[in-house]
Enzyme design. Structure first.
Site, PDB file in Angstrom:
ATOM      1  N   LYS A  74       0.787  -1.386   0.029  1.00 19.68           N
ATOM      2  CA  LYS A  74       0.173   0.002  -0.027  1.00 19.68           C
ATOM      3  C   LYS A  74       0.854   1.312  -0.053  1.00 19.68           C
ATOM      4  O   LYS A  74       0.609   2.211  -0.797  1.00 19.68           O
ATOM      5  CB  LYS A  74      -0.931   0.217   1.348  1.00 19.68           C
ATOM      6  CG  LYS A  74      -2.064  -1.058   1.104  1.00 19.68           C
ATOM      7  CD  LYS A  74      -2.876  -1.244   2.497  1.00 19.68           C
ATOM      8  CE  LYS A  74      -4.004  -2.307   2.466  1.00 19.68           C
ATOM      9  NZ  LYS A  74      -4.530  -2.718   3.635  1.00 19.68           N
ATOM     10  N   ASP A  96     -10.714   3.248   4.953  1.00 22.22           N
ATOM     11  CA  ASP A  96     -11.034   1.669   4.982  1.00 22.22           C
ATOM     12  C   ASP A  96     -12.561   1.659   4.745  1.00 22.22           C
ATOM     13  O   ASP A  96     -13.001   0.390   4.670  1.00 22.22           O
ATOM     14  CB  ASP A  96     -10.368   1.181   6.230  1.00 22.22           C
ATOM     15  CG  ASP A  96      -9.186   0.186   5.708  1.00 22.22           C
ATOM     16  OD1 ASP A  96      -9.126  -0.342   4.718  1.00 22.22           O
ATOM     17  OD2 ASP A  96      -8.449  -0.143   6.785  1.00 22.22           O
ATOM     18  N   GLN A 148      -4.274  -1.384  10.090  1.00 19.34           N
ATOM     19  CA  GLN A 148      -4.145  -2.827   9.270  1.00 19.34           C
ATOM     20  C   GLN A 148      -4.928  -3.773  10.243  1.00 19.34           C
ATOM     21  O   GLN A 148      -4.351  -3.894  11.393  1.00 19.34           O
ATOM     22  CB  GLN A 148      -2.978  -3.285   8.916  1.00 19.34           C
ATOM     23  CG  GLN A 148      -2.674  -4.579   8.062  1.00 19.34           C
ATOM     24  CD  GLN A 148      -3.578  -4.385   6.724  1.00 19.34           C
ATOM     25  OE1 GLN A 148      -3.713  -3.121   6.442  1.00 19.34           O
ATOM     26  NE2 GLN A 148      -3.775  -5.665   6.176  1.00 19.34           N
TER      27      GLN A 148
END
Ligand code: GUN
Length: 296
Positions: free
Chosen positions: A52, A119, A96
Site C-alpha cells: 500500500k 477503509d 491494518q
C-alpha cells in the site's frame, strides 16, 4: 468466458489517479497523504501494508507507515489514532487488521475520525454505505463493484450468492449487491457456516462471490452454466517451487470452474490488486473533501 482482469483494471485506475495527482501538483495543491498503522509483525500484513505504502509513492501520494510492536496496548494504539485524527497533514489512514488479541478492534475502529476512515470500517461509514449515501466503501467490496462495472456485467435482477459473512467483505458485499443502482439491484442470498443446503443455493446463483478462505472450495459441479464467479479467497499455502515459500490460492477451482463461467476473477490477479487501487481512490476522495472543508 471472460477473465475479470483485476491487474489490468487496477493499473488503469492507478494511472487515472496519477493523472489527478499531477493536476493537483500543477495547481499548487497539496497531494493526498495516506498513513497506515501496522501493529506487530505478521508476514501477510507486512506485505499488504508495504505494498500500500509503495504504491502511494509510485502514484505521487505522500505516505506514512507507523509501525508499533506486537505488545502495544489498546491505550497506546488509541493514542496513536487520536494523533492521526488530529494531524491535519494526513487526509486518510488505516489500521491494518487483524490486531493482536489484547486490543479491542471495534473500539479502535470507532476511534477513527470517519472523515479519515478510507477503509470504510467505521460504523458511521458502514451505515452510510447501507443507506446508499456518499461515503468510503471498503476497498475489497468497492473493488468488486468496480470490476463488475468496468466489464459491464449485468447484475440487475440476478441472483447473487455471497459466501461468507465477514464484516470486511461478505456482509458489505451482500448489502451493496442488493442496493438500488448499477452495479446492484440483485436478489441476494448471504450464506455462511450455518447455512443449510449451501450447495443447492450456490447452484441457483447467477453471480457467486466467494469470501470464505477455503482453498479450491468451489468446484465446477457446484455452479450454474454461465455464472459470474468472483473469488475473494487469498489463502497462503506452502509451495517449495516459489521463492517466497508459498503460493496464493483462491476459494475457486479455477481450471474447472472457468470452463462453465461467463466471467471469472483469477487468483492472483483478480480482486486482490483492486483493493489497493480502491484504497487510493478513497484517499484521493478524502483529500478532495478535506480541501473543500478546510480550503487547504
Ligand atoms: N486486513 C485485511 N484486509 C484489510 C483491509 O482492507 N484493511 C485493513 N485495514 N486491514 C485489512
Amino acid at each position: 468466458m471472460e477473465i475479470l482482469d483485476g491487474k489490468k483494471v487496477s493499473n488503469d485506475i492507478k494511472n487515472e489517479i496519477t493523472v489527478a495527482v499531477q493536476e493537483m501538483k500543477a495547481n499548487g495543491e497539496k497531494v493526498p497523504h495516506l498513513a497506515a498503522v501496522l501493529v506487530g509483525d505478521d508476514g501477510a500484513s507486512l506485505t499488504y501494508v508495504g505494498s500500500k505504502v509503495k504504491t502511494c509513492e509510485r502514484i505521487g501520494f505522500d505516505s506514512t507507515l507507523v509501525r508499533m510492536p506486537a505488545t502495544t496496548t489498546e491505550e497506546e494504539l488509541l493514542e496513536k489514532v487520536k494523533e492521526l485524527n488530529e494531524n491535519d497533514d494526513i487526509d486518510g489512514f488505516i489500521v491494518q487488521l487483524p490486531l493482536p488479541p489484547q486490543i479491542d478492534t471495534q473500539k479502535v475502529l470507532l476511534a477513527v475520525n470517519p472523515d479519515k476512515d478510507v477503509d470504510g470500517f467505521h460504523p458511521m461509514n458502514f451505515g452510510k454505505m447501507a443507506l446508499n449515501l456518499p461515503t468510503f466503501i471498503s476497498a475489497t467490496p468497492f473493488g468488486i463493484l468496480e470490476l463488475l462495472e468496468r466489464y459491464k456485467v449485468e447484475t440487475s435482477g440476478k441472483h447473487t450468492v455471497v459466501i461468507g459473512r465477514s464484516d470486511i467483505v461478505g456482509k458489505p458485499m451482500s448489502i451493496l449487491m442488493g442496493r438500488k443502482g448499477c452495479p446492484g439491484d440483485s436478489t441476494v442470498t448471504l450464506t455462511h457456516s450455518r447455512t443449510k443446503n449451501i450447495e443447492s443455493i450456490i447452484a441457483q446463483a447467477d453471480i457467486v462471490i466467494s469470501a470464505l478462505g477455503v482453498p479450491n472450495f468451489l468446484k465446477a459441479e457446484m455452479v450454474k452454466e454461465g455464472a459470474v464467479i468472483i473469488d475473494v479467497g487469498i489463502t497462503r499455502v506452502p509451495d517449495e517451487t516459489k521463492k517466497s515459500g508459498y503460493s496464493i490460492v483462491g476459494d475457486v477451482d479455477f481450471a474447472e470452474v472457468s470452463k462453465k463461467a461467463s466471467y471469472i476473477t483469477p487468483v492472483p490477479g483478480g480482486v486482490g490488486p483492486m483493493t489497493i487501487a480502491m484504497l487510493l481512490k478513497n484517499t484521493l476522495l478524502a483529500r478532495k473533501r478535506h480541501r473543500e472543508v478546510t480550503g487547504v
